[in-house]
Design an enzyme around this catalytic site. Sequence first.
Site, PDB file in Angstrom:
ATOM      1  N   PRO A   1       0.824  -1.202   0.000  1.00  0.00           N
ATOM      2  CA  PRO A   1       0.000   0.000   0.000  1.00  0.00           C
ATOM      3  C   PRO A   1       0.861   1.256   0.000  1.00  0.00           C
ATOM      4  CG  PRO A   1      -0.879  -1.597   1.535  1.00  0.00           C
ATOM      5  CD  PRO A   1       0.438  -2.142   1.057  1.00  0.00           C
ATOM      6  N   CYS A   2       0.431   2.240  -0.804  1.00  0.00           N
ATOM      7  CA  CYS A   2       1.294   3.404  -1.026  1.00  0.00           C
ATOM      8  C   CYS A   2       0.927   4.606  -0.168  1.00  0.00           C
ATOM      9  CB  CYS A   2       1.230   3.807  -2.501  1.00  0.00           C
ATOM     10  SG  CYS A   2      -0.435   4.295  -3.051  1.00  0.00           S
ATOM     11  N   GLN A   3      -0.186   4.556   0.575  1.00  0.00           N
ATOM     12  CA  GLN A   3      -0.683   5.753   1.263  1.00  0.00           C
ATOM     13  C   GLN A   3       0.344   6.434   2.174  1.00  0.00           C
ATOM     14  OE1 GLN A   3      -2.477   3.027   0.823  1.00  0.00           O
ATOM     15  NE2 GLN A   3      -4.236   3.724  -0.350  1.00  0.00           N
TER      16      GLN A   3
ATOM     17  N   PHE B   1       3.287   7.120   1.674  1.00  0.00           N
ATOM     18  CA  PHE B   1       4.251   7.899   0.900  1.00  0.00           C
ATOM     19  C   PHE B   1       3.599   8.731  -0.197  1.00  0.00           C
ATOM     20  CE2 PHE B   1       6.021   3.843   2.335  1.00  0.00           C
ATOM     21  CZ  PHE B   1       7.029   4.290   3.148  1.00  0.00           C
TER      22      PHE B   1
END
Length: 342
Positions: free
Chosen positions: A82-84, A86
């Site tokens: 999951p990228c949230q 960054f």
Amino acid sequence: MNPDEVSVFDFFAGCGGTSQGFSDAGLRITGALDHDENATATFKNNFAHVSILQRDIRDVSIDEIEALTAGKGVRLFAGCAPCQPFSPQNKNRSKSDPRRNLLQEFQRFVSALQPELIVVENVPGLQAAKNKGPLGIFLRELARQGYEYDVGVLRALEFGVPQERRRLVVVASRLAIPVLPRPTHVVTRRPPRTVRSTIGHLRPIADGGVDSRDPDHAAMRLSDANKVRIRATPEGGDRRDWNRKLLPDCHLVHGGHTDAYGRMWWDRPASGLTTRCLSYSNGRFGHPEQDRAISLREAALIQTFPPNFRFIGSLTSRGRQVGNAVPPTMARKIARSLLKSH
């Protein structure tokens, strides 16, 4: 290296964007892991032959993954966390966010099980802390263990995805020098993939409506105020086109984020989709012509999912799954480039 020689275990599998792209490239998906109940249900619905473990990676042991991969000849680990933590879209980023360490959790399995090939995808913001951050730590450990790697930021539009989306990609190998794919689409004033060419064929629906032939061609219901606002918004327009009386209080004093309450253009690519891509107020997610936000099916097609891909969960959950996904077309080209370099 032939595609059918490569079996894949997909960590952070989500609804299956990476697995779809790798499968389209001819690779064999043999196992997957994700913690989200609805995303896991979607994955099972579209990859019935694949065993998927619904667990938080932080609670999974090396022995469990080793047991799932035993005898299946798994050669590639995909780790698209999951990228949230960054993402620049996340205004509440914190160094204490436990999701910042998910790449190191993935590293646990790489170090212990030593797959021959690795693919990692995330937002470019993962590079922000450079050598001291999660990416720098991960790459140093890869090198220490004898992996060669290539790393770069890819523009999805240059790979046939009809949206402006830039993603950080790492490919690594113990067998050869891996190479990221070269762009396959030249982006000019007239990009080859547009909103019109992607979703223009779908049947019209109203806000809050569902196509009787496709339950995923469904749109969020608009509030009365937002119905008035979207009717005042031309194709490609946004709240700057409104009478001041239509502005929400927060935008009366704050002039930024002009994509909020925006409509897409027919003959341009979409803006980068987010986990809130079905919400008219959270980005340029208004349909170019119809008075509603884009539907779940439209978002999925913009992400390059096949038209028969089915999603499970509430409409909000399904939109989050699509926004979180790796575009399958991009995953397919990453896989093909990795195999070609071998």
